[in-house]
Design a protein around this motif. Sequence first.
Motif, PDB file in Angstrom:
ATOM      1  N   LEU A 126       0.824  -1.205   0.000  1.00 55.21           N
ATOM      2  CA  LEU A 126       0.000   0.000   0.000  1.00 55.21           C
ATOM      3  C   LEU A 126       0.861   1.260   0.000  1.00 55.21           C
ATOM      4  O   LEU A 126       0.552   2.243  -0.682  1.00 55.21           O
ATOM      5  N   GLN A 127       1.966   1.231   0.747  1.00 59.95           N
ATOM      6  CA  GLN A 127       2.897   2.360   0.725  1.00 59.95           C
ATOM      7  C   GLN A 127       3.454   2.568  -0.685  1.00 59.95           C
ATOM      8  O   GLN A 127       3.551   3.700  -1.167  1.00 59.95           O
ATOM      9  N   ALA A 128       3.815   1.473  -1.338  1.00 60.17           N
ATOM     10  CA  ALA A 128       4.342   1.564  -2.692  1.00 60.17           C
ATOM     11  C   ALA A 128       3.301   2.121  -3.657  1.00 60.17           C
ATOM     12  O   ALA A 128       3.620   2.920  -4.546  1.00 60.17           O
ATOM     13  N   LEU A 129       2.052   1.732  -3.488  1.00 67.97           N
ATOM     14  CA  LEU A 129       0.982   2.228  -4.354  1.00 67.97           C
ATOM     15  C   LEU A 129       0.772   3.726  -4.175  1.00 67.97           C
ATOM     16  O   LEU A 129       0.576   4.458  -5.148  1.00 67.97           O
ATOM     17  N   PHE A 130       0.807   4.196  -2.937  1.00 69.62           N
ATOM     18  CA  PHE A 130       0.670   5.638  -2.684  1.00 69.62           C
ATOM     19  C   PHE A 130       1.824   6.402  -3.324  1.00 69.62           C
ATOM     20  O   PHE A 130       1.628   7.449  -3.951  1.00 69.62           O
ATOM     21  N   ALA A 131       3.040   5.893  -3.161  1.00 73.69           N
ATOM     22  CA  ALA A 131       4.216   6.558  -3.736  1.00 73.69           C
ATOM     23  C   ALA A 131       4.134   6.561  -5.257  1.00 73.69           C
ATOM     24  O   ALA A 131       4.426   7.577  -5.909  1.00 73.69           O
ATOM     25  N   ALA A 132       3.729   5.444  -5.843  1.00 76.79           N
ATOM     26  CA  ALA A 132       3.629   5.354  -7.298  1.00 76.79           C
ATOM     27  C   ALA A 132       2.542   6.281  -7.828  1.00 76.79           C
ATOM     28  O   ALA A 132       2.715   6.928  -8.873  1.00 76.79           O
ATOM     29  N   ALA A 133       1.427   6.362  -7.120  1.00 81.62           N
ATOM     30  CA  ALA A 133       0.338   7.244  -7.547  1.00 81.62           C
ATOM     31  C   ALA A 133       0.791   8.696  -7.540  1.00 81.62           C
ATOM     32  O   ALA A 133       0.511   9.459  -8.486  1.00 81.62           O
ATOM     33  N   ALA A 134       1.489   9.097  -6.484  1.00 81.73           N
ATOM     34  CA  ALA A 134       1.981  10.477  -6.406  1.00 81.73           C
ATOM     35  C   ALA A 134       2.968  10.765  -7.528  1.00 81.73           C
ATOM     36  O   ALA A 134       2.890  11.808  -8.191  1.00 81.73           O
TER      37      ALA A 134
END
Length: 219
Positions: free
Chosen positions: A19-27
């Motif tokens: 989930l952390q990776a998804l937030f970073a990728a989305a940003a």
Amino acid sequence: EILFYGMHQAFGIDGIVLLQALFAAAAAALFWLYAVRRGALPWIAAFAGAALAAIAGMHLVHRPLIATPACLAGMLLCLRRPTAGRIGGALVLQAVWANLHASFVLGIVVFVARAAEEIVLANVRGRQEATAGGDWRAGGWRTGGWLLLGAAAAVVVSLANPSGAALYRYVWDLSHLDWLRQLVLEWRPLDLRKGSHELFLVAIAVAVYVAFSAAVVAG
């Protein structure tokens, strides 16, 4: 936090990391899209986004703060070419942001900054471009005015949170806590003995140069 809790319950530590990776990728993806739509070369925007994501990675922990970069990028995208619908979308995002993290005040800052940009560019370009409603200067002032109204509306919609107006007092109090100033890296004063701080100053100088060069060329 509830979302992270659910991921942990379902997938354990791997769920939190994902989930952390998804937030970073989305940003990173949203900032890349914004940069490209502002005229940056796609590969340069991708390289810069990847570098910034790597630098910021250690701060993107499972706290509400992790939503800030994506919210900021989304706000910039909404207001890149402001229309009634996009300003409305930005206000919805602002209300959501106010319920996620105290950094929601950045959304109001973006509204004001975009208004200033429209007004300044309108004065730089002057009569050289025309719009259906008059010269470009009139259009720029009109757009800037709508964005300022949007900023005022953003202040109001941010009240749609469990604490109401007390949320602004909370943000104000946080900004005056000495121990928090030392804890939050972004609030610490520059230390030129550190190479990263020197690179930060260089990045600001380059950004200012590019911005003014673009304005002069356009004018």
